[in-house]
Each structure stands twice: as structure tokens, then as C-alpha cells.
Scaffold this motif. Sequence first.
Motif, PDB file in Angstrom:
ATOM      1  N   GLY A 145      31.581  -3.190 -41.630  1.00 27.82           N
ATOM      2  CA  GLY A 145      30.993  -1.921 -42.055  1.00 27.82           C
ATOM      3  C   GLY A 145      30.781  -1.846 -43.540  1.00 27.82           C
ATOM      4  N   PRO A 146      30.859  -0.690 -44.118  1.00 30.54           N
ATOM      5  CA  PRO A 146      31.391   0.534 -43.518  1.00 30.54           C
ATOM      6  C   PRO A 146      30.386   1.196 -42.571  1.00 30.54           C
ATOM      7  CG  PRO A 146      30.642   1.000 -45.739  1.00 30.54           C
ATOM      8  CD  PRO A 146      30.458  -0.483 -45.513  1.00 30.54           C
ATOM      9  N   ALA A 147      30.923   1.897 -41.583  1.00 31.97           N
ATOM     10  CA  ALA A 147      30.083   2.622 -40.631  1.00 31.97           C
ATOM     11  C   ALA A 147      29.441   3.817 -41.327  1.00 31.97           C
ATOM     12  CB  ALA A 147      30.919   3.087 -39.449  1.00 31.97           C
ATOM     13  N   PHE A 148      28.229   4.115 -40.914  1.00 33.41           N
ATOM     14  CA  PHE A 148      27.516   5.281 -41.434  1.00 33.41           C
ATOM     15  C   PHE A 148      27.430   6.385 -40.383  1.00 33.41           C
ATOM     16  CE2 PHE A 148      26.509   2.542 -44.836  1.00 33.41           C
ATOM     17  CZ  PHE A 148      25.956   3.277 -45.868  1.00 33.41           C
ATOM     18  N   ASP A 149      28.095   6.193 -39.235  1.00 31.16           N
ATOM     19  CA  ASP A 149      28.031   7.184 -38.155  1.00 31.16           C
ATOM     20  C   ASP A 149      29.354   7.206 -37.405  1.00 31.16           C
ATOM     21  OD1 ASP A 149      26.901   9.075 -36.393  1.00 31.16           O
ATOM     22  OD2 ASP A 149      26.258   7.521 -35.014  1.00 31.16           O
ATOM     23  N   TYR A 150      29.899   8.396 -37.224  1.00 28.91           N
ATOM     24  CA  TYR A 150      31.122   8.593 -36.442  1.00 28.91           C
ATOM     25  C   TYR A 150      30.837   9.640 -35.384  1.00 28.91           C
ATOM     26  CZ  TYR A 150      33.448   5.855 -39.997  1.00 28.91           C
ATOM     27  OH  TYR A 150      33.808   4.833 -40.841  1.00 28.91           O
ATOM     28  N   ASP A 151      31.212   9.342 -34.160  1.00 30.57           N
ATOM     29  CA  ASP A 151      30.845  10.157 -32.999  1.00 30.57           C
ATOM     30  C   ASP A 151      32.094  10.770 -32.366  1.00 30.57           C
ATOM     31  OD1 ASP A 151      29.768  11.219 -30.677  1.00 30.57           O
ATOM     32  OD2 ASP A 151      28.925   9.352 -29.963  1.00 30.57           O
ATOM     33  N   PHE A 152      32.049  12.067 -32.158  1.00 35.11           N
ATOM     34  CA  PHE A 152      33.113  12.767 -31.435  1.00 35.11           C
ATOM     35  C   PHE A 152      32.699  12.857 -29.970  1.00 35.11           C
ATOM     36  CE2 PHE A 152      33.841  13.914 -35.761  1.00 35.11           C
ATOM     37  CZ  PHE A 152      35.210  14.089 -35.864  1.00 35.11           C
ATOM     38  N   PRO A 153      33.482  12.326 -29.051  1.00 36.77           N
ATOM     39  CA  PRO A 153      33.080  12.312 -27.641  1.00 36.77           C
ATOM     40  C   PRO A 153      33.090  13.677 -26.961  1.00 36.77           C
ATOM     41  CG  PRO A 153      35.272  11.373 -27.898  1.00 36.77           C
ATOM     42  CD  PRO A 153      34.746  11.641 -29.280  1.00 36.77           C
ATOM     43  N   ALA A 154      33.818  14.638 -27.528  1.00 42.04           N
ATOM     44  CA  ALA A 154      33.926  15.969 -26.908  1.00 42.04           C
ATOM     45  C   ALA A 154      34.329  16.979 -27.972  1.00 42.04           C
ATOM     46  CB  ALA A 154      34.967  15.952 -25.789  1.00 42.04           C
ATOM     47  N   PRO A 155      34.076  18.261 -27.708  1.00 40.87           N
ATOM     48  CA  PRO A 155      34.613  19.292 -28.602  1.00 40.87           C
ATOM     49  C   PRO A 155      36.143  19.273 -28.555  1.00 40.87           C
ATOM     50  CG  PRO A 155      33.099  20.242 -26.965  1.00 40.87           C
ATOM     51  CD  PRO A 155      33.336  18.824 -26.591  1.00 40.87           C
ATOM     52  N   ASP A 156      36.789  19.626 -29.628  1.00 39.32           N
ATOM     53  CA  ASP A 156      38.250  19.637 -29.653  1.00 39.32           C
ATOM     54  C   ASP A 156      38.833  20.536 -28.565  1.00 39.32           C
ATOM     55  OD1 ASP A 156      37.888  18.006 -31.846  1.00 39.32           O
ATOM     56  OD2 ASP A 156      38.968  19.308 -33.257  1.00 39.32           O
TER      57      ASP A 156
ATOM     58  N   PHE B 138      29.056  24.487 -25.766  1.00 38.07           N
ATOM     59  CA  PHE B 138      28.961  23.541 -26.873  1.00 38.07           C
ATOM     60  C   PHE B 138      27.713  22.673 -26.734  1.00 38.07           C
ATOM     61  CE2 PHE B 138      33.424  24.219 -25.767  1.00 38.07           C
ATOM     62  CZ  PHE B 138      33.968  24.647 -26.971  1.00 38.07           C
ATOM     63  N   ILE B 139      27.167  22.295 -27.881  1.00 40.03           N
ATOM     64  CA  ILE B 139      26.040  21.376 -27.926  1.00 40.03           C
ATOM     65  C   ILE B 139      26.345  20.325 -28.994  1.00 40.03           C
ATOM     66  CG2 ILE B 139      24.739  22.776 -29.584  1.00 40.03           C
ATOM     67  CD1 ILE B 139      22.186  21.956 -27.951  1.00 40.03           C
ATOM     68  N   LYS B 140      25.947  19.087 -28.717  1.00 36.24           N
ATOM     69  CA  LYS B 140      26.205  17.992 -29.643  1.00 36.24           C
ATOM     70  C   LYS B 140      25.062  17.886 -30.644  1.00 36.24           C
ATOM     71  CE  LYS B 140      28.380  13.510 -29.252  1.00 36.24           C
ATOM     72  NZ  LYS B 140      28.706  12.410 -28.332  1.00 36.24           N
ATOM     73  N   GLY B 141      25.409  17.571 -31.885  1.00 35.36           N
ATOM     74  CA  GLY B 141      24.392  17.454 -32.916  1.00 35.36           C
ATOM     75  C   GLY B 141      24.811  16.509 -34.029  1.00 35.36           C
ATOM     76  N   ASN B 142      23.900  16.303 -34.950  1.00 41.10           N
ATOM     77  CA  ASN B 142      24.127  15.410 -36.083  1.00 41.10           C
ATOM     78  C   ASN B 142      24.328  16.208 -37.363  1.00 41.10           C
ATOM     79  OD1 ASN B 142      23.774  12.966 -34.629  1.00 41.10           O
ATOM     80  ND2 ASN B 142      21.574  13.273 -34.694  1.00 41.10           N
ATOM     81  N   LEU B 143      25.449  15.992 -37.994  1.00 40.66           N
ATOM     82  CA  LEU B 143      25.750  16.595 -39.285  1.00 40.66           C
ATOM     83  C   LEU B 143      25.445  15.515 -40.335  1.00 40.66           C
ATOM     84  CD1 LEU B 143      28.918  18.703 -40.020  1.00 40.66           C
ATOM     85  CD2 LEU B 143      27.758  17.379 -41.765  1.00 40.66           C
TER      86      LEU B 143
ATOM     87  N   TRP C 264      28.022  12.528 -39.147  1.00 39.99           N
ATOM     88  CA  TRP C 264      29.104  12.890 -38.231  1.00 39.99           C
ATOM     89  C   TRP C 264      28.403  13.438 -36.990  1.00 39.99           C
ATOM     90  CZ3 TRP C 264      33.826  11.424 -39.598  1.00 39.99           C
ATOM     91  CH2 TRP C 264      34.209  11.403 -40.949  1.00 39.99           C
ATOM     92  N   THR C 265      28.517  12.760 -35.842  1.00 35.90           N
ATOM     93  CA  THR C 265      27.966  13.277 -34.593  1.00 35.90           C
ATOM     94  C   THR C 265      29.039  14.173 -33.987  1.00 35.90           C
ATOM     95  OG1 THR C 265      26.643  11.280 -34.313  1.00 35.90           O
ATOM     96  CG2 THR C 265      26.928  12.667 -32.374  1.00 35.90           C
ATOM     97  N   VAL C 266      28.798  15.471 -34.053  1.00 31.33           N
ATOM     98  CA  VAL C 266      29.815  16.480 -33.764  1.00 31.33           C
ATOM     99  C   VAL C 266      29.321  17.465 -32.708  1.00 31.33           C
ATOM    100  CG1 VAL C 266      30.851  16.329 -36.065  1.00 31.33           C
ATOM    101  CG2 VAL C 266      28.989  17.948 -35.652  1.00 31.33           C
ATOM    102  N   TRP C 267      30.202  18.355 -32.338  1.00 29.37           N
ATOM    103  CA  TRP C 267      29.896  19.431 -31.392  1.00 29.37           C
ATOM    104  C   TRP C 267      29.920  20.762 -32.126  1.00 29.37           C
ATOM    105  CZ3 TRP C 267      28.756  18.534 -26.239  1.00 29.37           C
ATOM    106  CH2 TRP C 267      28.951  17.220 -25.796  1.00 29.37           C
ATOM    107  N   ALA C 268      29.061  21.656 -31.686  1.00 32.25           N
ATOM    108  CA  ALA C 268      29.043  23.017 -32.221  1.00 32.25           C
ATOM    109  C   ALA C 268      29.204  23.989 -31.061  1.00 32.25           C
ATOM    110  CB  ALA C 268      27.739  23.297 -32.954  1.00 32.25           C
ATOM    111  N   ALA C 269      30.005  25.011 -31.265  1.00 35.37           N
ATOM    112  CA  ALA C 269      30.132  26.101 -30.297  1.00 35.37           C
ATOM    113  C   ALA C 269      28.997  27.074 -30.553  1.00 35.37           C
ATOM    114  CB  ALA C 269      31.479  26.798 -30.472  1.00 35.37           C
ATOM    115  N   ILE C 270      28.288  27.445 -29.498  1.00 30.85           N
ATOM    116  CA  ILE C 270      27.194  28.419 -29.619  1.00 30.85           C
ATOM    117  C   ILE C 270      27.370  29.463 -28.528  1.00 30.85           C
ATOM    118  CG2 ILE C 270      25.584  26.821 -30.740  1.00 30.85           C
ATOM    119  CD1 ILE C 270      24.210  26.358 -28.057  1.00 30.85           C
TER     120      ILE C 270
END
Length: 166
Positions: free
Chosen positions: A16-27, A55-60, A73-79
Motif C-alpha cells: 500500500g498504502p491503501a486509499f480505500d477502507y470499507d465498512f461492511p455494515a453500520p455499527d 442506512f445507505i452506503k456511500g463514499n466519504l 472511507w466507504t461508510v454507512w449513513a443513517a437516513i
Amino acid sequence: MGEQFLCSQCGKPHPGPAFDYDFPAPDAWAQLTERCRELRGYLEEELCVGDDQHFIKGNLWITVTDADQDFNWTVWAAISAADFERSIELWDEAGRESEPAYQGALANEIPLFPGSLGLPVHVNTLSVGERPWIQLLPGDHPLIEEQLAGITRTRVQQIAEAIAHK
């Protein structure tokens, strides 16, 4: 062999270093019992419902000022439930990117950024096939500052090192 960097924490080379980190689910998903997940929820690649939360997944995205690519950061947002249903309605609709941003909250605690869980966000729908863009709203938090100002490759490496030695 791919790109490597020499870790300042252990002195060894790492990929790496990695430029992308993915969260598999909302906390919040991890906090639900298996029974609750079965009765009142589901987790898909891009969407999640759990115990009346949506929740919806998105790119920060964060600009890397001295690189040819952005950090993500591939993350989840609560909507809201209404915005969640609207996003499903428009999922395969051309022109959905003209939809106003959904108000939400960051649904993952991002490593190195204590207090990031719950930060207010806009979820910006992009064209069909593209994951939404998660835009942090103005405030006093280091993650917000990094999204606004951008980071350097050195900072990307610091993140990679911290995650590798977590």
C-alpha cells in the motif's frame, strides 16, 4: 508486486498504502441480536435496515493533494425512512443525481477519528451505478477538517500504519 511503504511504527514494509477502507455494515447492525436481525432487519451490499433504522452506503471522499487519486472511507449513513424509500424508488432511474441531498448521520466510528459516529452528513445521490457521496456538514471535528482541506500521501500512510497496527 504492488506498491509498498516502510512502516514508521514497526520498520517493516507493508503493501500500500491503501486509499480505500470499507465498512461492511453500520455499527448499529453489530449491536443487534441475531434474532432482531432476522425479524426486523436486513443487510445488503448497499442498503441496511435494522430495528427501524435505515442506512445507505456511500463514499466519504477526501482529496489527496499530492496524489492522482482521492482517499475514501466507504461508510454507512443513517437516513430517514422516507429518504430511504425514496432512494429505493430512484435506484435505477436515470437523472437520480438531481435529487436533493438526504440529511443523515455517519453510522460508523472511523478509526483515528473518535466521535465520528453520528456526525451530520448530506447523502448526495449520484448517477445510476455510483455509490452516493457522503459529505460531512460543517463542524469542529478532525474528519470534517480533512474532508474540507484534503490530506497528503504522508497522511494516507499514517492512516494505513495506524490501521495495520490497531
